[in-house]
Design an enzyme around this catalytic site. Structure first.
Site, PDB file in Angstrom:
ATOM      1  CB  CYS A   1      -3.629  -1.436   5.305  1.00  0.00           C
ATOM      2  SG  CYS A   1      -2.340  -0.946   6.627  1.00  0.00           S
TER       3      CYS A   1
ATOM      4  CE  LYS B   1      -6.673   1.270   4.374  1.00  0.00           C
ATOM      5  NZ  LYS B   1      -5.464   1.770   4.864  1.00  0.00           N
TER       6      LYS B   1
ATOM      7  CD  GLU C   1      -2.631   1.119   2.792  1.00  0.00           C
ATOM      8  OE1 GLU C   1      -3.503   1.671   2.671  1.00  0.00           O
ATOM      9  OE2 GLU C   1      -1.974   0.597   3.867  1.00  0.00           O
TER      10      GLU C   1
END
Length: 488
Positions: A188, A155, A55
């Site tokens: 993440c 995300k 990321e």
């Protein structure tokens, strides 16, 4: 199949809040993409069929909403358009980064997953449309070995990323490969939440996940490699996790994980990137995962058992056996004192782990944790058994149930819960708790932030347990990290 992940030390903008033009942004990103290109070639030479990048690896971080704008590529989040950016570069404007990634995949005949910033214009009739008339997303893209864009994921759980928007609905994104079937993707902070990560895996019965991350390590319970491994174990899946490498920011920790083995990189000392290539089995069998027993777990909650026995035999505690006073059954010897200390910004209730061997319990709210332990040699190190059952509220809000055996930072109680990276004590242990959630992530971390694997773990009589005879090196953390998603 052979997989690769690259832990990338990104070349960062010296001033991410400054406004620059698209050309300057492309120059900076181009320097990171040059490194990506070398790594794709190196991975392909070693036979890798898929490579994953971290990321924020291409553009960096700490932007504002307006300063990141020149760094954003345009991506159509639509299933209907089949597009190969390398072969059809002129289809859309502002797709230079996508084109380069697509060409790397095509030239090297490799599946490629990367993370970039993307933009999408929106109409003011759209109730979610930001006031500047565009969405900005933190996006993962996957290309097949012909350079086709096969999946884009936006995300969902942003971690203080003010430059980006949360998509209106969670994306459930998969792509198919000839060598390992379907892969899912998320990013993440997503790994700590039900949506979309857990739901994606459960709904599509996924066995492989690609996971770009920019993770700041937090010991004792949330170091990158520690949690990545626990996630692979809990869901019985393979995870290809690529983290960014910036030790000064506490960022390192990538790996290729199977439920029973891992190939990891954790390095807080030196600089530069690291390519990991490993051959791992395709998980096809649908044998019960630790979580699949959650259905059984729900049924069992009502049968409490009558006997109290050792963990090997059966994990079972009399319902009434809450700590009444601090005197043991034998009636005369005093039990170790209960104390409180902050760990991971949460107020844990601890008891010290003294002596060569013993049995301990500690409770908070509805959660009781139990430990049987034996040390090979008595070392001058303080360990403690801690429990936390509550809402975690710092750097994100989520409900945690945790039983943790940890090495303390020093010899005083106040040091328990501190970040510790080295230990010498070899401990045989059985740790268990009456967890109220089926989502338990088993953590086992040893000296030097290395991973170990439990001998046994799973549900028995409404308790989740983990046991290990003799860790490979000094024990840092052995924990059951439970996430009670409904209580978030």
């Amino acid at each position: 199949y052979v997989a690769a992940v690259y832990e990338h030390e990104s070349i960062l903008s010296p001033n991410p809040t400054a406004l620059v033009d698209r050309q300057s942004a492309l120059e900076l990103m181009g320097r990171n993409l040059d490194i990506y290109e070398q790594q794709v070639v190196a991975a392909a030479r070693q036979g890798a069929q898929i490579i994953v990048f971290p990321e924020d690896g291409i553009h960096g971080f700490n932007f504002t909403r307006s300063s990141i704008y020149p760094y954003l590529d345009f991506v159509l989040h639509s299933h209907s358009v089949k597009w190969n950016p390398c072969r059809e570069p002129y289809l859309f404007n502002d797709t230079e980064v996508l084109q380069r990634l697509s060409c790397m995949a095509l030239k090297n005949k490799i599946f490629l997953v990367a993370n970039l910033g993307t933009k999408q214009p929106c109409e003011h009739t759209d109730p979610h449309c930001p006031s500047d008339g565009r969405y900005q997303f933190n996006t993962n893209v996957a290309f097949d070995d012909d350079g086709m864009l096969v999946a884009t994921y936006r995300k969902h759980n942003l971690y203080f990323e003010y430059a980006f928007d949360t998509p209106p609905e969670p994306d459930y994104k998969l792509f198919d490969t000839p060598f390992a079937g379907k892969f899912g993707m998320f990013t993440c902070f997503d790994i700590l939440f039900f949506e979309p990560a857990v739901n994606l895996i459960r709904q599509y019965n996924l066995k492989q996940v690609v996971y770009p991350t920019a993770w700041m390590n937090q010991l004792p319970l949330l170091s990158a490699v520690e949690f990545q491994q626990a996630f692979a174990t809990a869901f019985n899946i393979n995870i290809l996790a690529a983290n960014i490498h910036h030790p000064t920011l506490g960022m390192t920790g990538s790996g290729i994980y199977t439920p029973v083995k891992s190939f990891i990189y954790h390095n807080m000392e030196s600089f530069g990137g690291k390519l990991i290539v490993a051959e791992i089995p395709v998980i096809t069998t649908d044998y019960k995962t630790n979580l699949e027993s959650s259905e059984r777990f729900r049924e069992n909650l009502h049968h409490s058992c009558k006997t109290s026995a050792s963990v090997d035999d059966q994990v079972c505690f009399k319902e009434g056996q809450k700590t009444s006073g601090r005197v043991s059954e034998k009636g005369n010897e005093q039990l170790p004192p209960v104390f409180y200390a902050e760990m991971m910004y949460d107020n844990f209730t601890f008891v010290p782990v003294w002596g060569e061997k013993g049995e301990l319990q500690v409770c908070a709210n509805t959660l009781c944790c139990y430990l049987n332990y034996q040390r090979a040699v008595l070392t001058d190190e303080l360990y403690a058994l801690g429990v936390f059952d509550g809402l975690h509220t710092v750097h994100g809000t989520y409900y945690v149930q945790a039983c943790a055996l940890v090495k303390c930072g020093g010899l005083s109680f106040s040091t328990c819960g501190q970040e510790v990276t080295d230990a010498t004590a070899l401990i045989d242990f059985q740790l268990w708790g009456n967890m109220s959630t089926p989502y338990i992530f088993p953590l086992l971390l040893t000296s030097g932030v290395t991973l170990d694997f439990a001998d046994h773990m799973g549900w028995k009589n409404n308790h989740y347990f983990i046991s290990k005879n003799r860790t490979s090196s000094g024990l840092l953390t052995a924990a059951l990290y439970g996430r009670w998603y409904e209580k978030d």
